[in-house]
Structures are given as C-alpha cells and as structure tokens.
Design an enzyme around this catalytic site. Structure first.
Site, PDB file in Angstrom:
ATOM      1  N   TRP A 119       0.867  -1.185   0.000  1.00 47.51           N
ATOM      2  CA  TRP A 119       0.000   0.000   0.000  1.00 47.51           C
ATOM      3  C   TRP A 119       0.899   1.230   0.000  1.00 47.51           C
ATOM      4  O   TRP A 119       1.811   1.354   0.818  1.00 47.51           O
ATOM      5  CB  TRP A 119      -0.876  -0.045   1.246  1.00 47.51           C
ATOM      6  CG  TRP A 119      -1.831   1.092   1.417  1.00 47.51           C
ATOM      7  CD1 TRP A 119      -2.621   1.665   0.474  1.00 47.51           C
ATOM      8  CD2 TRP A 119      -2.096   1.787   2.641  1.00 47.51           C
ATOM      9  NE1 TRP A 119      -3.380   2.671   1.025  1.00 47.51           N
ATOM     10  CE2 TRP A 119      -3.074   2.771   2.349  1.00 47.51           C
ATOM     11  CE3 TRP A 119      -1.638   1.682   3.950  1.00 47.51           C
ATOM     12  CZ2 TRP A 119      -3.582   3.629   3.321  1.00 47.51           C
ATOM     13  CZ3 TRP A 119      -2.135   2.526   4.908  1.00 47.51           C
ATOM     14  CH2 TRP A 119      -3.098   3.496   4.602  1.00 47.51           C
ATOM     15  N   LYS A 142     -13.383  -0.922   6.527  1.00 48.20           N
ATOM     16  CA  LYS A 142     -13.983  -1.846   5.577  1.00 48.20           C
ATOM     17  C   LYS A 142     -15.019  -2.753   6.232  1.00 48.20           C
ATOM     18  O   LYS A 142     -16.151  -2.870   5.763  1.00 48.20           O
ATOM     19  CB  LYS A 142     -12.904  -2.713   4.921  1.00 48.20           C
ATOM     20  CG  LYS A 142     -12.241  -2.091   3.710  1.00 48.20           C
ATOM     21  CD  LYS A 142     -11.336  -0.940   4.063  1.00 48.20           C
ATOM     22  CE  LYS A 142     -10.581  -0.404   2.858  1.00 48.20           C
ATOM     23  NZ  LYS A 142      -9.700   0.712   3.220  1.00 48.20           N
ATOM     24  N   ASP A 146      -0.469  -5.045   9.900  1.00 38.61           N
ATOM     25  CA  ASP A 146      -1.477  -4.093   9.423  1.00 38.61           C
ATOM     26  C   ASP A 146      -2.705  -4.917   9.054  1.00 38.61           C
ATOM     27  O   ASP A 146      -2.682  -5.690   8.088  1.00 38.61           O
ATOM     28  CB  ASP A 146      -0.951  -3.334   8.210  1.00 38.61           C
ATOM     29  CG  ASP A 146      -1.976  -2.347   7.641  1.00 38.61           C
ATOM     30  OD1 ASP A 146      -3.078  -2.223   8.215  1.00 38.61           O
ATOM     31  OD2 ASP A 146      -1.666  -1.712   6.610  1.00 38.61           O
TER      32      ASP A 146
END
Length: 535
Positions: free
Chosen positions: A263, A380, A344
């Site tokens: 990312w 999310k 993460d």
C-alpha cells in the site's frame, strides 16, 4: 473630574484651559482605559464647539502617546505606496525576521494579503523569493485520491472508478450497514450521552473489544493483562502511532521492511515518523503469486531486530496471501532473526467472510510468544470509512511492560491530536459487545464478502469468454477487495483515456467497484488493451 469639564465649558477660554489641564493631570495616571478616553473626547468636543477652535493635543489624556512601530507583517501595507526599492528592502528585512519564528498558516495568509497590496500598488508581482513560503514546491498527488480527482473531472457519463478501496453495492453506491444504522438510532435517544472528550487513549469499551476481535476472546495475553490498546484514527492513524513509538523508543532506530509491492501510504507513514524503509520481496509477477523464497531470503538477510510490516490478511494491492503453511515458515524465520513484527490488519472478516480465519497470521505469531504490534481498521468491515475507527494493540511479555507502553503511547497521542473521536468507536463497541448485534454484523459482513467473490468470478468469466490473452486465474485466487490485474502503467493510461475506466497506475483494481452492469464493459476494455496495446 471628567463630567466637571462640561460645567465650565461656557467660561472664559483661559479659565477652561487651566482647569482642563489640572483635571487631565489628575485623571491620566489612574484611568488609562477606553471608557475614560471616550468620555474625555466627548467633553473635548463640547469645548471645541463652544470655543470655536480645537483643544490643543497636549491637553488630551492620550495626547502624549506616540505611535508604535509598524507590525512586521501588517506594517508592509503602510509602506506599499512608497518607492519600489524601499518596499523591497523593508519587506526583505521583515520576512527575514518573521520566518524563523512564525512558521504557520496565519502568518502566511497575512503576508500574502500584504504582498497583494504591494503588487496592486506597484503594478507588478513581488518576486517569489520575497515570500516566506516562496521555496515550497507542490507535492505529487496521492496515488489513489489523485485518480479519484481525475475520475470526477471526466465528463464521460459511463465512467467507472475502480481505484478507491471502499465497498459499493450492486448499484455502485456506498453502503451503510443496517446494524450500524440501528445502533446510531439507539444512540440518538440514549439518555446521558454527551459529546465530551474521550480519554487520551480512547473509549475504554472499544479498547477492550477490539483486541478480542483480532486476538480471540479467550486469548491468554488478554487474560493475563499482557497487552495494551489505544484507539487510533482509523488504520492509518493506528499505524502512525506505532511508527512514532518505534521512532521514539527503539534504540537504535530500526529499518522498517515493507512488502514489494505494498500500500503506497506505508512509505509515507514510515518516513513521516522519522524512519527509513527497505523492501522485502513478496509478489512474483511471472506467476502472479507469492514469492515465498524471495520473502524468506530477505527476512534472513535483514539485520537482526529489524521491523517487518506485514499485511495480516488480504494483501494490498496484490490480493495474494500466504497459506497457513507458508505463514508458519514466515513467522519462524522472523523469530530466528529476532525481528519485530508489525501487523497491518485492514480487512478482517471482509476478506473471507470469516473473522477467525482472517486473524490466523496474527494469532499464530502471538501463540509463539512474540511481542508485536497490530493495527486494526474498522473502515472496511464495519463501513466506518469517514468515522476513522482504528485500534493499535501492543502484545508484551509482562503486564508491567504493557502499562509502560500505554503511558508512552498516550504521550504520543497527546502531542498529535489529544484524543480520538467518539461516535464511530462507540458504535463499534456496542456492536462488538452485544451478541445479537454482533451476529447481525457478521451476517452483513459475509454479504459484502460474498458479493466481492461473485464479482471476481464474473470478471474472470467475462475475460475467458472474450478469449483475452494471458492467464487470468489470479482474479479468482486472489483475496479481498483488490485484484492485481497485471496491466502495465501505459495500459492503465489507455484504460483511462480510451475506456474511462480508472485504476491505480500499478494495475490494481477494486473488485468492490464492479457490478453486473459494468463488469462486462471492464472485461472488454482489458481485452482491448491487452490485445492491441501489448508491452
């Protein structure tokens, strides 16, 4: 002393002036304020009107006050009508004085206002080097939000945005989970609820519930008090807190190893924390799968006590995750080199629909007795994108160490943003702690996960039906919100310019942005660029 002036206003001029001088000498030392000034000026006006001439300045209370030198910023305006050389000399002196001590937006705004006055007066622009922030260059646009901006600016009616990692319904709309709406409705009528500050470390009930979700409700480290947790500003903010902790507390500062690719924001988070990063191999472009050998080699070649930032599940951007057996090998290699693991976790439950399955890697590392960080995001899996709901959990060897780590994290938070927002965290903890609401959430979470899986299958079937050149099974074997298409940067540009399909330059697409209506169009566009614009 003041009002008596009016009574003698009709007397002789010399008598008035003598009495006024006596009165002012008496008043001035004891009444230096706006009210006195206003009243005296009224009386002086009476005298002026009566005598037919202005009372001398020295007889006024504030007659002896001298002008202060012009303010370093606002004084620029006063000299704007002077000669150009004089203005430039004074401006340069002022800016040299201001810049070291006043590096803030307010100064910038005021200086620019004054520079505009000068530009308008002189008829030409003030040179850039005379501005405090004249040497600042524009930063490049964010890789994701820059694509979104280009998408918004495109007037084409059937454009498609597959760049942003946010869930969309079959109709292409954002979805607020029904269970979230239910909890918000309850909070609206709850007695005693207020908008007071949360504690520095965040909402207690949330900080207790979030670690149980990722570590397991019966986790021994939770039971024994060997963890601490702080509420963060989403996943990004939680990651940033951990990096700040590492930067301040690890001596010497370690290198942070991040996946290649990863990312894009990971690099900024590391650098903004005063740390340096290196890559570890992760993705094999030829096989479109995990480069396990390269990954393990880089773990072993990295200096001991380095920090490895790992995607707990649903690797972003590739969608390629290690299998349970591969995770065993990875964790063992990290243990052998005494590396520190930083997980993460942005997609727990969202990736597979199974919260426990998606927590496998984190729980495996904890079961091996490792101290580690795990940053959670609820953007999310609960849809709290704009609420910024996250948690940083620290797993320690002892509860005394956990308490010490909590105090250090609180110190960092206090200096960054004081305390986190309450609404999203309060909704999340209610859902996590109420069995009935929890079950509703899990059901809705599975619904999102299943729709994404169905879109993977649809895109794959469309590509196969088109006989699109290449191997496309990775579309259905990858996991989570994203698929790494394998398109080159130049092919991505053609997808945007010719077909109005927007994605990040590395070829990553958000499967959540697909639906039954646009998936065939996207497949046709991919077929065109792969067939006619091959690298």
């Amino acid at each position: 002393a003041i009002f008596g002036v009016k009574a003698v206003a009709k007397s002789y001029k010399t008598n008035i002036m003598e009495r006024l001088e006596t009165q002012l000498n008496h008043i001035a030392p004891n009444n230096n304020n706006n009210e006195v000034e206003e009243e005296v000026n009224k009386e002086l006006l009476v005298i002026e009107n009566t005598l037919g001439e202005e009372v001398p300045e020295e007889y006024r209370i504030f007659g002896g006050i001298k002008e202060a030198p012009p303010d370093a910023i606002f004084g620029v305006k006063a000299v704007a009508k002077s000669y150009k050389t004089n203005i430039m000399e004074r401006l340069e002196t002022q800016l040299n004085h201001i810049a070291p001590n006043n590096n803030n937006n307010e100064v910038e705004e005021e200086v620019n206002k004054e520079l505009l006055v000068i530009e308008n007066t002189l008829g030409e622009e003030v040179p850039e080097e005379y501005r405090i922030f004249g040497g600042i260059k524009e930063a490049p646009p964010d890789a994701i939000f820059g694509v979104k901006a280009a998408y918004i600016a495109d007037p084409y009616p059937d454009k498609i945005n597959l760049s942003v990692g946010a869930y969309r319904t079959e109709d292409g709309k954002p979805w607020v989970l029904p269970v979230v709406k239910k909890v918000e409705a309850q909070l609206l009528v709850e007695e005693g609820l207020n908008k007071e500050y949360l504690p520095i470390e965040g909402l207690l009930e949330f900080r207790e519930a979030a670690p149980k979700l990722i570590l397991g409700k019966n986790s021994p480290v939770i039971r024994d008090g060997k963890i601490c947790a702080v509420q963060g500003l989403g996943g990004t903010g939680s990651l940033r807190l951990g990096m700040a902790f590492i930067s301040q507390q690890f001596d010497p500062k370690p290198t942070i190893y991040i996946a290649n690719p990863t990312w894009a924001n990971h690099k900024k988070i590391v650098n903004h924390s005063g740390l340096e990063y290196e890559y570890y191999r992760y993705y094999d472009k030829e096989t479109k799968s995990l480069d396990l050998d390269g990954f393990l080699e880089d773990i072993n070649s990295a200096p001991s006590h380095s920090v490895f930032l790992l995607h707990a599940v649903a690797h972003n951007p590739t969608g390629v995750d290690p299998s349970p057996g591969q995770w065993e090998l990875i964790i063992e290699a990290l243990m052998n080199k005494q590396h520190f693991i930083y997980f993460d976790c942005a997609y727990q439950g969202f990736a597979s629909g199974d919260l426990d399955r998606d927590a496998y890697a984190v729980r495996l590392a904890v079961s091996r007795g490792l101290e580690l960080f795990v940053a959670q995001s609820f953007s999310k899996n609960m849809g709290f994108y704009g609420e910024r709901v996250g948690c940083l959990t620290v797993v320690c060897k002892t509860n005394a160490t956990a308490k010490a780590c909590l105090t250090q994290l609180k110190s960092i938070i206090r200096g960054l943003y004081s305390n986190p927002p309450s609404h999203g965290a309060r909704c999340a903890e209610i859902i996590l702690r109420n069995p009935s609401l929890y079950n509703e959430w899990v059901s809705q979470l599975k619904r999102m996960s299943e729709r994404i899986l169905s879109m993977r299958r649809l895109l794959y079937e469309c590509l196969k039906r088109n006989n699109t050149p290449g191997q496309w099974t990775h579309v259905i074997t990858q996991i989570g919100m994203f698929t790494y298409t394998g398109l080159s940067e130049s092919q991505v540009e053609i997808m945007k310019s010719k077909h109005h399909v927007y994605m990040t330059s590395n070829g990553r697409i958000s499967i959540a942005g697909l639906n039954r209506h646009n998936a065939p169009y996207v497949a046709n566009a991919i077929h065109d660029v792969v067939t006619n614009y091959a690298e």
